[in-house]
Enzyme design. Structure first.
Site, PDB file in Angstrom:
ATOM      1  N   GLU A 171      18.409 -11.498 -48.118  1.00 50.67           N
ATOM      2  CA  GLU A 171      18.988 -10.236 -48.579  1.00 50.67           C
ATOM      3  C   GLU A 171      19.780 -10.488 -49.851  1.00 50.67           C
ATOM      4  O   GLU A 171      19.861 -11.620 -50.334  1.00 50.67           O
ATOM      5  CB  GLU A 171      19.867  -9.600 -47.498  1.00 50.67           C
ATOM      6  CG  GLU A 171      21.050 -10.453 -47.068  1.00 50.67           C
ATOM      7  CD  GLU A 171      21.829  -9.838 -45.899  1.00 50.67           C
ATOM      8  OE1 GLU A 171      21.391  -8.847 -45.329  1.00 50.67           O
ATOM      9  OE2 GLU A 171      22.892 -10.391 -45.571  1.00 50.67           O
TER      10      GLU A 171
ATOM     11  N   HIS B 102      26.894  -7.337 -44.222  1.00 51.69           N
ATOM     12  CA  HIS B 102      27.273  -8.740 -44.153  1.00 51.69           C
ATOM     13  C   HIS B 102      28.269  -9.102 -45.256  1.00 51.69           C
ATOM     14  O   HIS B 102      28.171  -8.609 -46.378  1.00 51.69           O
ATOM     15  CB  HIS B 102      26.044  -9.641 -44.329  1.00 51.69           C
ATOM     16  CG  HIS B 102      25.176  -9.701 -43.105  1.00 51.69           C
ATOM     17  ND1 HIS B 102      23.811  -9.694 -43.183  1.00 51.69           N
ATOM     18  CD2 HIS B 102      25.476  -9.783 -41.792  1.00 51.69           C
ATOM     19  CE1 HIS B 102      23.304  -9.767 -41.958  1.00 51.69           C
ATOM     20  NE2 HIS B 102      24.302  -9.814 -41.099  1.00 51.69           N
TER      21      HIS B 102
END
Lengths: 405, 293
Positions: free
Chosen positions: B212, B251
């Site tokens: 990501e 995150h």
């Protein structure tokens, strides 16, 4: 948690880093704000002595409020977004009346501004950059410094990479005197400035460690004619995972742009505000980010990013409540959880719908641990349980566009 | 074979006598993990699922040599527990804790590097070699995700991995070993550090990276491919292609600032090195089929 400039400067001052004398005023009705800002500016300017170079701080670089002043004050919106100068959220005022006017203008330009900082203006000879963060690969603390301050470090890294000096610090041994000294010499300093710079760097390192920060940045770090170092701005990001051992940093409304972002933060639910049509209520950070992408690919727009996985997987009702505060036209729920069990989330969603009676359609795609039970729970409640992420995204986008589905 | 963990890997559990830990410890054993001891201070002499419990890792390790430690320890105690395992000489440690303070994580990784050990996590489900062993918490009974096979998977994210791996299985493949490095800013281990093991594992034909935005782990994989450290096919899916700059998406590690950490930059590096990058999870399977028989 990203602290506002004035909050970060309070931490700096405590640590012995010099900051300009300042007053904080809170946004209110225009006339009151103008009067308050004007009075604060008058106080600062009379303390500084308008139009002349003021006395030196008698205690040297002990973190006292006094420094070398330029005539006037800086009027600065306290928001966490970058680029405040370009956005007209930092204004230089020559008189108390100008300062009052500037404060009102800032709030009119950006109504989400709740706090304004007024500061004595610093007469600087030059501006430096100094930051401490982490190098994840080497697992060491990373100090970046430059004699070219006042520009964003990313910009500097692209345009003038050789102007950035780096020092890598062992996380068990901590910052050593030879490192701060060496950094000063490598930046081209000499004499007293090397010592003062070493002192500031060492203080900032203490701030970095003691407050569990992810980033401690001073940009610009002013150097005055007499060689004093004064923090012109502060950027302190406190590690969210450390907040329960740093209780002095409270989540406050002024750190957030909207009420909903603030409420989500209080709840510990990751939430980002956008202004599109589809409320994302997903589980798992990576999956939610991916659903965000898929919505864009399909031509849709996102109203909010919300993730209720991990420790929040039993908070479906709260999550849905936050989504309903948006003017979205559909709520898209996608999960594929492991520890965040599908059956528990499905029950939570059904319960939330019964209680909140949402005024907009809800698309669900719930997979993972105990997904058979989840599918059954949803179907029993009359909600169509989709099992393919892309199909769910296309469905939500179609609803948002007002198409028949 | 597989990497990191197989049915022969002896495992010590730390903090597994709580309800969540005990539940997953049971599943580890059922799946084939060779758990030899458990550690909970104050509970030496007790048994957990038939395994002896000790006060400390050192005491456990002295009687039941372990090659790996699995930690079910809350975030605020994770640093202490990892350092204890490393100090006892355990070379592989998995910590699943979600919410380890950043400065603790920095010291965890620094200590692991100094010891030449490998710490996986936190903020992960751990490591699983389906059908063989697991050091972590995976619903291995979901067959459309955890089917044994020849594809190595490395990921920063739990739910997204299920999403992507389901497509790997849908395309007729299975998983040799799945490694969750975790979504935190300073994970104990990084993608590229597992590539040498996947390279020499005869059962792994290709590796899927589930990455990501943010950080540099995907770029490090590209570098390992370019340097010839890893020569098997790599297929990647990266979340956050359209994420706005400067916003943290979930995150701690998922943030792009300026031009660094963007998915566009990572795709360029990976494709430049010869990896295939899927723009959607559902395309991972078909890209794999192009490079693996």
């Amino acid at each position: 948690m990203r602290l506002l400039e004035y909050q970060g400067k309070a931490v700096f001052k405590e640590a012995g880093i010099m900051v300009p004398a300042a007053r904080v005023v809170r946004a209110s009705e225009n006339q009151a704000l103008r009067d308050e800002a004007c009075a604060a500016a008058r106080e600062l300017m009379s303390a500084a002595g308008i139009g002349r170079q003021a006395e030196q701080d008698p205690t040297g670089s002990s973190g006292g409020e006094t420094a070398w002043f330029a005539p006037g004050v800086m009027v600065k919106a306290q928001v966490t977004s970058g680029g405040r100068g370009k956005a007209g959220l930092i204004v230089r005022a020559e008189s108390p009346e100008d300062a009052g006017q500037a404060a009102v203008a800032i709030v009119e330009r950006e109504p989400s501004v709740r706090v304004i900082l007024l500061e004595q203006m610093v007469d600087s000879a030059c501006e430096l950059y100094l930051s401490i963060s982490t190098d994840a690969g080497s697992a060491r603390h990373l100090i970046l410094a430059s004699a070219v301050g006042g520009v964003e470090i990313e910009t500097l890294a692209e345009q003038n990479p050789t102007a950035i000096q780096r020092v890598s610090v062992d996380p068990f041994m901590g910052l050593q005197p030879y490192q701060t000294r060496g950094l000063g010499y490598d930046l081209g300093f000499s004499g007293e400035l090397v010592k003062r710079f070493a002192q500031v760097t060492s203080s900032l390192y203490q701030v970095f460690r003691a407050n569990d920060t992810e980033l401690a940045e001073i940009n610009p770090l002013f150097v005055t004619q007499d060689g004093s170092l004064i923090a012109g701005d502060s950027k302190l990001i406190i590690d969210d995972n450390s907040l329960n051992r740093q209780p002095q940093f409270e989540v406050t409304r002024e750190q957030y742009g909207t009420d909903t972002e603030y409420e989500a933060a209080l709840e510990g639910i990751p939430y980002v505000q956008f202004d599109g049509d589809i409320s994302l209520m997903c589980a798992g950070a990576g999956l939610t980010t991916t659903v965000y992408d898929l919505v864009q690919f399909e031509g849709g727009t996102v109203a909010n990013y919300l993730e209720f996985g991990g420790p929040n997987y039993r908070k479906a009702r709260r999550a849905m409540e936050l989504c309903l505060k948006n003017r979205s036209s559909v709520i898209l729920i996608v999960t594929f959880g492991t520890i965040a069990r599908a059956d528990v989330m499905a029950e939570g969603i059904v319960g939330a719908i019964a209680e909140l009676k949402p005024d907009r359609p809800i698309v669900t795609c719930i997979r993972g641990t105990n997904e058979e039970a989840a599918t059954e729970t949803l179907a029993d409640a009359g909600i169509e349980p989709l099992l393919d992420t892309e199909e769910a995204v296309r469905r939500a986008v179609a609803i948002a566009k007002g198409e028949q589905v | 074979m597989s990497i990191f963990v197989d049915g022969n890997t002896t495992i010590v559990l730390q903090g597994a006598t709580g309800s969540e830990g005990s539940f997953w410890a049971q599943h580890m054993i059922e799946m084939g993990a060779r758990v030899v001891a458990a550690v909970t201070p104050g509970k030496e002499g007790q048994k957990l699922h038939g395994v002896p419990v000790f006060h400390s890792v050192r005491r456990a390790h002295a009687q039941h040599a372990a090659k790996a430690a699995m930690l079910f320890v809350p975030p605020r105690f994770a640093r202490d527990a990892v350092l204890e395992a490393l100090d006892a000489g355990i070379p592989r440690v998995v910590t699943i804790a979600d919410g380890i303070p950043l400065h603790d994580q920095i010291q965890i990784r620094a200590a692991a590097r100094a010891e030449g050990a490998q710490v996986v996590g936190g903020n992960t489900s751990g490591v699983i070699s389906p059908g063989k062993s697991m050091v972590g918490m995976f619903p291995y009974w979901i067959e459309r995700v955890y089917r044994p096979g020849s594809i190595g998977v490395m990921t920063r994210s739990g739910s997204l991995t299920n999403e992507v791996t389901a497509w790997v299985v849908d395309a007729g493949f299975g998983v040799s070993t799945l490694v969750g490095v975790g979504g935190d800013l300073v994970p104990g281990s990084r993608f590229a550090e597992f590539l040498p093991a996947f390279e020499t594992d005869p059962e792994t034909q290709a590796v899927v990276i589930v990455g990501e935005l943010g950080g540099t782990m995907e770029e490090e994989v590209a570098e390992a491919i370019r340097d010839g450290v890893f020569t098997k096919p790599v297929v990647a899916f990266l979340g956050g292609r359209t994420a706005p700059s400067g916003k943290r998406m979930g995150h701690a590690g998922a943030i792009a600032t300026g031009s660094s950490g963007t998915v566009a930059g990572k795709v360029k590096e990976l494709e430049g090195a010869g990896a295939l990058v899927a723009d959607r999870p559902c395309r991972v399977g078909e890209l794999l089929a192009r490079v693996v028989q």
